[in-house]
Design a protein around this motif. Sequence first.
Motif, PDB file in Angstrom:
ATOM      1  N   VAL A  89     -11.406  29.430  85.349  1.00 43.84           N
ATOM      2  CA  VAL A  89     -11.513  27.971  85.285  1.00 43.84           C
ATOM      3  C   VAL A  89     -10.468  27.324  86.197  1.00 43.84           C
ATOM      4  O   VAL A  89     -10.772  26.386  86.944  1.00 43.84           O
ATOM      5  CB  VAL A  89     -11.383  27.472  83.829  1.00 43.84           C
ATOM      6  N   ALA A  92     -11.465  27.926  89.848  1.00 41.40           N
ATOM      7  CA  ALA A  92     -12.655  27.139  90.179  1.00 41.40           C
ATOM      8  C   ALA A  92     -12.292  25.668  90.366  1.00 41.40           C
ATOM      9  O   ALA A  92     -12.854  24.990  91.227  1.00 41.40           O
ATOM     10  CB  ALA A  92     -13.715  27.294  89.088  1.00 41.40           C
ATOM     11  N   LEU A 101     -16.223  30.796  88.920  1.00 44.98           N
ATOM     12  CA  LEU A 101     -16.249  31.140  87.501  1.00 44.98           C
ATOM     13  C   LEU A 101     -16.746  32.570  87.284  1.00 44.98           C
ATOM     14  O   LEU A 101     -16.428  33.190  86.267  1.00 44.98           O
ATOM     15  CB  LEU A 101     -17.131  30.158  86.724  1.00 44.98           C
TER      16      LEU A 101
END
Length: 151
Positions: A89, A92, A101
């Motif tokens: 996370v 990303a 992810l």
Amino acid sequence: MSRWLVATMTSVLFIALVIAVAGFEALLADAEAIRQPDATPYLGPAMVVGAALVVFLSTAMGAREGNPGVTGLVAAATTYLVMLGVGAVGYALVRSDVAELLVFPAGYALSPFVVGAVVVALLTVVGGISAVRWQASHPQGSQRPPVRPQD
């Protein structure tokens, strides 16, 4: 000591040991914790803090009942998933790319940083729960002072 205090000490010990293990990995194997040059310097520490939360909760909840070994294995598996999840996370968001992810966890699934943290989580949770239980079975009541020979 209460189980919350031991859980806090266990999670602090976990963070210290992960830092030490990652340092030795970098020194001896020339393996960086986070290999991407565009990742922020906060990605690795965020992964460790997420894992420390798992260690804290596992130690606090496992101190009441259950097998310390099983609780340690569950904590290790959860630590693995949390570290990969937080890293995926975070990276990303840094890259603004949803594909990270899936790509980030695939690249770090067997990295020394993640595997080392998982092993440290297993050992610290089992040790913390064992310490709480040992202390519960050996209460420190009022102890008499030792008898000295000259008395």
